[in-house]
Write an enzyme that holds these catalytic residues in place. Structure first.
Site: not given
Ligand code: NAI
Length: 327
Positions: A229, A253, A258, A290
Site C-alpha cells: 500500500r 506498484d 494513487e 497497482h
C-alpha cells in the site's frame, strides 16, 4: 435474480464475472463508489467495490439509506473502508487470498527491472542505441532481502528470492509458524538488507513505516520495493533519499496518493501531483499502476470468491470472508 451494483468496472473485471456468474443480475458501473455514484445502487442489496473506492462514513450512510446491506470488496486489503463506522450498519466481505504468486512475482519483476534497468535498456535498443553506459546492476545472489510482513505474499516472495540465492531476514510482529525464516527486529532488518520489500497491511502502526528516520538506518544503496500500500512509504522521504543516492532504486506498484489516478488513463493531461511526476521521472524508479494482482488466475479467483461471498449473503449463511472492526 438479486441485483448487484458493481463499481469501478474495468474490462478485465468483467471477463471472469460474466463467465462465472449464474445467480445475479450485475449492473456494471464504470465510476468509483462515491457519495454521488452510490445512488446508482438503488434497488440492489449488495455492491461490489475495489481497492481505490474510498468507503468512508459518508458513502456508508448513502448505501444504508438506499437499502444496501452488503459491500463485497473484490480485493484483499480493506484499509479503504471505515470498518468502525460500518459496524452494525452494513456487512463487509473481501477476497482474503486470490493469488499471492501474482503479487510476489510482480515484486520480483520490479526488483529485476530496477536492478538490471530493463525499461531503460528496452527503450535504448528500440532506438538502436546499443550503449551499456549507466546500465550496471548487481548480482542478487548472496545479497540480503529484508521482508517486512511474512503473510501469504511475503512468504511466496521469500521463496522466489531464495531461488535467486538471496539470504532472507524478516520482520513481522506475528511470525509465521513452522517456516524456516530468520526473524529480526525492524532496526536490524533496516540495517542489514540490500533489498527491502513491504508485504504488510496498511494500519495505523505501519503507515509511513518507511520514513526519514527508518531510511537513515538503512544500508547505503538499498533497493526498496512496495507492492502493498502506498501509505507505507513517506514519499517525500523516499524522493529525498533517491536524490541523495542513499536509496539505489525503488520498484513501486502503489503510491500514497494513487486513489484519484491509478487505473485511469491520464496520458493526455498534465498531472498536478508534482511528487508523482518527479518520482516517475527518476531513472532508478519503476512505478506500475497497482497491477501486481493482474493475472488471469488472480482475476478468476477474485470473481469466484466474490460470487461465493454474495451467494452466502443472499442464502443467509454465515459470511466466511467477512471483515469486522477490531479495536
Ligand atoms: P497477509 O494478511 O497474509 O499478511 C500480512 C502480514 O503482515 C501478516 O503476517 C502480519 O502479521 C504482517 N504485519 C502486520 N503488521 C505488521 C507490521 N507492523 N510490521 C510487519 N508486518 C506486519 O496479507 P497478504 O495477503 O500477504 O497481503 C499483504 C498486503 O499486500 C495486503 O495488506 C495488501 O495491502 C497488499 N496487496 C497488494 C496487491 C497489489 O495488487 N499490489 C494485491 C493484494 C494485496
Amino acid at each position: 435474480m438479486e441485483k448487484i451494483a458493481f463499481f469501478d468496472t474495468k474490462p478485465y473485471d468483467k471477463v471472469w464475472f460474466d463467465k462465472l456468474n449464474t445467480d445475479f443480475e450485475i449492473k456494471y458501473i464504470e465510476s468509483k463508489l462515491t457519495t454521488d455514484t452510490a445512488h446508482a445502487a438503488r434497488g440492489c442489496k449488495a455492491v461490489v467495490a475495489f481497492v481505490n473506492d474510498n468507503i468512508g462514513s459518508d458513502v456508508i450512510d448513502v448505501l444504508c439509506e438506499i437499502g444496501v446491506k452488503l459491500i463485497a470488496l473484490r480485493c484483499a486489503g480493506y484499509n479503504n473502508v471505515d470498518l468502525k463506522y460500518a459496524k452494525d450498519k452494513i456487512n463487509i466481505v473481501r477476497v482474503p487470498v486470490y493469488s499471492p504468486y501474482a503479487i510476489a512475482e510482480h515484486t520480483m519483476a520490479l526488483l529485476l527491472g530496477v536492478n538490471r534497468k530493463i525499461p531503460r535498456a528496452f527503450i535504448r535498443t528500440r532506438d538502436f542505441n546499443f550503449s551499456l553506459n549507466g546500465l550496471t546492476g548487481f548480482d542478487l545472489h548472496g545479497k540480503t532481502a529484508g521482508i517486512i510482513g511474512t503473510g501469504q505474499i511475503g512468504r511466496v516472495f521469500i521463496d522466489i528470492c531464495r531461488g535467486f540465492g538471496m539470504k532472507i531476514i524478516a520482520y513481522d510482529p506475528c511470525p509465521a509458524e513452522g517456516c524456516d525464516i530468520e526473524y529480526v527486529s525492524l532496526d536490524k532488518l533496516l540495517a542489514e538488507s540490500d533489498v527491502i520489500s513491504l508485504h504488510c497491511p496498511l494500519t495505523t502502526e505501519t503507515r509511513y513505516i518507511i520514513n526519514e528516520a527508518s531510511i537513515a538506518k538503512m544500508k547505503d544503496g538499498v533497493v526498496i520495493l512496495n507492492t502493498s500500500r502506498g501509505q507505507l512509504i513517506d514519499t517525500d522521504a523516499l524522493l529525498q533519499a533517491l536524490k541523495d543516492k542513499k536509496i539505489r532504486g525503488a520498484g513501486l506498484d502503489v503510491y500514497e496518493e494513487e486513489t484519484e489516478l491509478f487505473f485511469e488513463d491520464y496520458s493526455s493531461t498534465i498531472i498536478q501531483d508534482d511528487v508523482l511526476s518527479l518520482l516517475v521521472s527518476l531513472p532508478n524508479v519503476i512505478m506500475t499502476s497497482h497491477q501486481a494482482f493482474l493475472t488471469d488466475e488472480a482475476l478468476q479467483k477474485i470473481a469466484e470468491v466474490t460470487l461465493f461471498n454474495l451467494k452466502q449473503f443472499f442464502d443467509g449463511e454465515a459470511l466466511q470472508n467477512s471483515v469486522v472492526y477490531q479495536k
